[in-house]
Design an enzyme around this catalytic site. Structure first.
Site, PDB file in Angstrom:
ATOM      1  CG  HIS A 155     -21.654   9.789   4.997  1.00 23.44           C
ATOM      2  ND1 HIS A 155     -23.029   9.753   5.117  1.00 23.44           N
ATOM      3  CD2 HIS A 155     -21.249   8.510   4.912  1.00 23.44           C
ATOM      4  CE1 HIS A 155     -23.434   8.492   5.079  1.00 23.44           C
ATOM      5  NE2 HIS A 155     -22.378   7.720   4.958  1.00 23.44           N
TER       6      HIS A 155
ATOM      7  NE  ARG B 156      -2.450  -1.388   3.382  1.00 21.12           N
ATOM      8  CZ  ARG B 156      -2.888  -1.134   4.609  1.00 21.12           C
ATOM      9  NH1 ARG B 156      -3.976  -0.424   4.776  1.00 21.12           N
ATOM     10  NH2 ARG B 156      -2.252  -1.594   5.661  1.00 21.12           N
TER      11      ARG B 156
ATOM     12  CG  ASN C 206     -16.656  -2.526  -1.756  1.00 17.34           C
ATOM     13  OD1 ASN C 206     -17.334  -1.494  -1.699  1.00 17.34           O
ATOM     14  ND2 ASN C 206     -16.143  -3.090  -0.690  1.00 17.34           N
TER      15      ASN C 206
ATOM     16  CD1 TRP D   3     -19.201  -5.189   0.273  1.00 23.87           C
ATOM     17  CD2 TRP D   3     -19.655  -4.573   2.367  1.00 23.87           C
ATOM     18  NE1 TRP D   3     -19.809  -3.954   0.229  1.00 23.87           N
ATOM     19  CE2 TRP D   3     -20.092  -3.553   1.499  1.00 23.87           C
ATOM     20  CE3 TRP D   3     -19.825  -4.411   3.747  1.00 23.87           C
ATOM     21  CZ2 TRP D   3     -20.699  -2.381   1.953  1.00 23.87           C
ATOM     22  CZ3 TRP D   3     -20.430  -3.234   4.201  1.00 23.87           C
ATOM     23  CH2 TRP D   3     -20.856  -2.236   3.308  1.00 23.87           C
TER      24      TRP D   3
ATOM     25  CB  ILE E  98     -27.054   3.357  12.289  1.00 23.27           C
ATOM     26  CG1 ILE E  98     -27.946   4.475  11.758  1.00 23.27           C
ATOM     27  CG2 ILE E  98     -26.988   2.234  11.273  1.00 23.27           C
ATOM     28  CD1 ILE E  98     -29.423   4.129  11.649  1.00 23.27           C
ATOM     29  N   GLY E  99     -25.932   2.075  15.284  1.00 19.57           N
ATOM     30  CA  GLY E  99     -25.184   0.996  15.941  1.00 19.57           C
ATOM     31  C   GLY E  99     -23.823   1.388  16.468  1.00 19.57           C
ATOM     32  CB  SER E 100     -20.583   1.889  14.924  1.00 20.19           C
ATOM     33  OG  SER E 100     -20.893   2.731  13.853  1.00 20.19           O
TER      34      SER E 100
HETATM   35  N1  GLN Z   1     -24.391  -1.137  12.534  1.00 21.91           N
HETATM   36  C1  GLN Z   1     -23.416  -0.649  11.635  1.00 21.91           C
HETATM   37  C2  GLN Z   1     -22.778   0.619  12.186  1.00 21.91           C
HETATM   38  O1  GLN Z   1     -23.429   1.399  12.763  1.00 21.91           O
HETATM   39  C3  GLN Z   1     -24.003  -0.347  10.294  1.00 21.91           C
HETATM   40  C4  GLN Z   1     -23.022   0.269   9.365  1.00 21.91           C
HETATM   41  C5  GLN Z   1     -23.409   0.191   7.923  1.00 21.91           C
HETATM   42  O2  GLN Z   1     -24.432  -0.319   7.564  1.00 21.91           O
HETATM   43  N2  GLN Z   1     -22.564   0.695   7.078  1.00 21.91           N
HETATM   44  O3  GLN Z   1     -21.634   0.856  12.022  1.00 21.91           O
HETATM   45 ZN    ZN Z   2     -25.249   2.869   6.667  1.00 20.23          ZN
END
Ligand code: GLN
Ligand code: ZN
Length: 748
Positions: free
Chosen positions: A688, A14, A110, A555, A425-427
């Site tokens: 983002h 890389r 990807n 992925w 969303i989670g993280s």
């Molecule tokens: N649960 C994951 C997060 O919050 C979802 C991320 C995603 O879908 N890109 O990071």
């Molecule tokens: Zn997402």
């Protein structure tokens, strides 16, 4: 001798990533960056030295679509005050107050390209310095260069028209510039080979431009180049028909992802053109089965004379890792089954020699070796798992026991969340300390006790923060996960991981996809420990977090000896087991992320139904195990649902969170139009960007949502996971989100 469509550019270790990032943070000069790029090119050409041509202009400091836009002078207004690399990287990453161009996935890979912005009103200024330099460099090293150039049709089709110009006018405008660019290239050499990459033709007929193909390529051929037009990722039979009647010299086709290309052979034969036969896989990492390839070539050469066939990779090798040389830890047998970019070039050489000269002392040993490895892979007892196969033979449950309308009532009773429930969303932010903690544990530099203490500490803080600001449904924050697919892959059977198998995703960003080599199963719970720990800290509901089967599949590098749909089903069974364990451990809401569900859609309409059928089925195999009261959420990282809304509805997830923040409410209307009845959480702000949304902005956004969807159906959340953000951004943003929601609840 053969050719490849292109080589990975990021470097064996890389190097390009490192140089780019040093350059961006002003640690090295432009000259240093150029020097490092030059060294990479020369190294990558050296592997191609036995080919008649080496690929030039497949290299890029960021992306080839961006390169072409830059060379044509197709510069959006907001960047015109900059120049040189500042301008170039500015378009890719944003500079000062000029927002970056959009980025989007290159077909169904990807890899992301930078989306050029075009208008018929623009005046273009050609600059061929990049190709000129690389061409001269290759020549001075003694190679014969072949120039890779994105074709005009692909370039314009994938760009964005930024004003009211028509496609027709934009096309004409860009065509003139493109032709000028080609005219300028003529000064490079007396005879030049250009490989025009036109993957857009693999999507099938497009009324906007199909009638122009012949004329454009005739004009290009007339300029005196040796002209090859190459398509990939699917068959392009319609375009091949047209191109066969044009004056170009050769046609490049992908026979692996587009086996229907075989039906074009007679047409090509009649035209007398050279066929660049893509037979070595540019998108996957399995060792080539040389016997199978020879059989395929037999079919091809039964229609086209051998001297008119040149062997090639199916597409650019950009989508595969560099080389197996730096893999030191992988199981030796599994490693022997793989082939990365450098090894693929050797396969191409071997195949070429066998195809053209038959078995002889110069190739016999390598041929036998290849056969032995393929035999070993086919017969290996490590691949099949009787238990998994038995499970798959039985009828699988693909529906929840109680229909949505009824079970949502049960869920409301059980979960008791307010109107416009708030969640994430989670993280949560992945801090440097957290990364160090995981790495130190992986390297065995700290004990498991120390590691778990660190993770618990993070979860404690996460839960406390969410309680403090008053979110309704909490998460544990995913501190134990480096990546949403790798984390699960590492705990499922049937996966292996490379140490250095990096593939460029965009710019300097690379991903290291897991490799699925055998039947997949879940030996033990994967997420229970941290989910239940987090739940033990609070009376509020904590969501369990899983990655869905389709995303894990899309992925990863997937085995090619059974259909993808089978592999996906196996993963789905593993996820179902996990959901069952979670609900039995009293986790009441479980989110199954399908970030890459859409990415797996086939390029051709006629194949979409089949994909949707099995992808949907796999998601439902995972989730149908949920009791009626267990609420299933899913999250998808996009907003364009128009074409797939029915399938999304059929997933039958109780709640879906989606990424609408950047694209506005227009896109949401489709949910209202189809009468989508399940609950929806359209992201109310864009994670983002580092910007902190104000309370007023979020209020405004929620009001807009309420115009499209009834309040009983709406959830309020950010538009994706927060792992890439900093706590300083996340804290005030989420506070504002909760306050905004309260305001609406009280005033609406
Ligand atoms: N649960 C994951 C997060 O919050 C979802 C991320 C995603 O879908 N890109 O990071
Ligand atoms: Zn997402």
């Amino acid at each position: 001798m053969g050719i490849i469509v292109g080589f990975p550019r990021i470097g064996e270790h890389r190097e390009l990533k490192k140089s780019l990032e040093s350059f961006w943070s002003n640690k090295i000069s432009e000259k240093d960056l150029e020097q490092s790029a030059k060294e990479l090119r020369s190294k990558h050409w050296s592997y191609q030295k036995n080919f008649e041509y080496v690929s030039v202009n497949d290299f890029s400091l960021y992306d080839n679509m961006l390169d072409l836009a830059y060379m044509l002078g197709a510069i959006p207004q907001r960047f015109r005050k900059f120049e040189g690399l500042e301008l170039y990287f500015g378009m890719a990453r944003g500079i000062k107050d000029s927002v970056a161009c959009e980025m989007t996935k290159w077909f169904n890979t990807n890899y992301h390209y930078v989306v050029p912005e075009l208008s018929a009103k623009d005046n273009y200024n050609i600059n061929i310095t990049k190709i000129q330099n690389e061409y001269k460099e290759a020549k001075s090293l003694g190679y014969r260069p072949k120039i890779n150039l994105i074709g005009l049709f692909t370039f314009v089709s994938l760009s964005k028209i930024v004003d009211d110009s028509s496609f027709e006018n934009v096309f004409e405008n860009v065509k003139n510039a493109y032709f000028k660019l080609l005219d300028n290239l003529k000064s490079l050499d007396s005879s030049i080979l250009i490989q025009f990459e036109e993957p857009i033709f693999a999507r099938g007929e497009d009324k906007r431009f199909y009638s122009k193909i012949k004329d454009v390529y005739n004009q290009i051929a007339k300029k005196g180049f040796k002209t090859i037009v190459t398509t990939y990722f699917e068959h392009s039979t319609e375009a091949t028909e047209i191109l066969s009647q044009s004056d170009i010299d050769g046609i490049g086709l992908d026979f692996l992802y587009g086996d229907k290309n075989l039906t074009s052979l007679e047409t090509i034969a009649k035209s007398g053109k050279t066929l660049y036969a893509g037979v070595i896989d540019g998108r996957n990492i399995w060792i080539a089965d040389i016997d199978a390839k020879l059989e395929l070539l037999q079919k091809i050469s039964s229609k086209i004379p051998k001297d008119k066939i040149i062997l090639s990779s199916s597409c650019s090798l950009l989508h595969t890792p560099f080389s197996k040389d730096s893999e030191t830890k992988m199981n030796a047998q599994a490693l022997s089954w793989l082939s990365f970019a450098k090894e693929k070039i050797q396969e191409l050489e071997l195949l070429e020699s066998l195809f053209k000269n038959g078995i002889n002392p110069s190739n016999e040993e390598k041929y036998k070796q290849n056969k032995a490895i393929n035999d070993d892979r086919k017969k290996s007892s490590k691949i099949g798992d009787v238990n998994v196969q038995e499970k798959l033979k039985k009828p699988l449950k693909t529906n929840r026991e109680v229909a949505f309308k009824e079970r949502i009532k049960l869920q409301h009773k059980e979960l008791n969340y307010p109107l416009l429930p708030t969640t994430t969303i989670g993280s949560f932010p992945q801090t440097p300390e957290l990364r160090a903690l995981r790495q130190n544990f992986k390297k065995e530099q700290i004990s498991i006790e120390e590691y778990e203490k660190g993770i618990k500490h993070y979860i404690n803080e996460c839960v406390a923060f969410q309680e403090e600001i008053g979110l309704d449904v909490l998460v544990h924050g995913e501190p134990e996960r480096n990546d949403m697919v790798e984390y699960f892959g590492e705990q499922l059977k049937g996966f292996v991981f490379s140490e250095n198998g990096w593939v460029q995703s965009y710019g300097s960003r690379c991903v290291k996809p897991p490799i699925i080599y055998a039947d997949v199963s879940r030996p033990s719970p994967m997420t229970i420990k941290w989910a239940t720990y987090a739940q033990s800290l609070t009376k509020k509901i904590v969501k369990g977090m899983l990655t869905g089967p389709v995303t894990i599949l899309n992925w990863s590098f997937v085995r090619d000896d059974i259909p993808r749909s089978e592999v996906c089903k196996q993963i789905a069974l593993g996820i179902a087991d996990e959901i069952d364990d979670l609900q039995n451990a009293n986790i009441k809401i479980i989110q199954v992320d399908e970030a890459a569900f859409k990415e797996g859609y086939p390029l051709r309409k006629e194949n979409i139904k089949t994909y949707e059928k099995w992808a949907l089925e796999c998601f439902k195999i995972s989730t149908s195990i949920a009791k009626p009261q267990t609420q299933i959420h899913t999250h998808m990282c996009y907003s364009e649902f128009n074409d797939i809304i029915k399938t999304i509805e059929d997933l039958d997830a109780d709640v879906i969170s989606i990424e609408t923040a950047r694209s506005g409410n227009e896109l949401l209307k489709i949910f209202a139009q189809v009468g989508y009845s399940h609950e929806v959480g359209p992201g109310v702000y864009d994670i983002h960007s580092p910007r902190i949304p104000t309370q007023e902005e979020i209020i405004h956004q929620i009001k807009l949502l309420l115009e499209v969807l009834p309040k009983e159906q709406l959830w309020i959340n950010p538009d994706c996971g927060l792992k890439t953000r900093k706590w300083e951004e996340v804290k005030p943003s989420l506070k504002n989100l909760v306050l905004a929601t309260k305001h609406i609840r009280e005033n609406a």
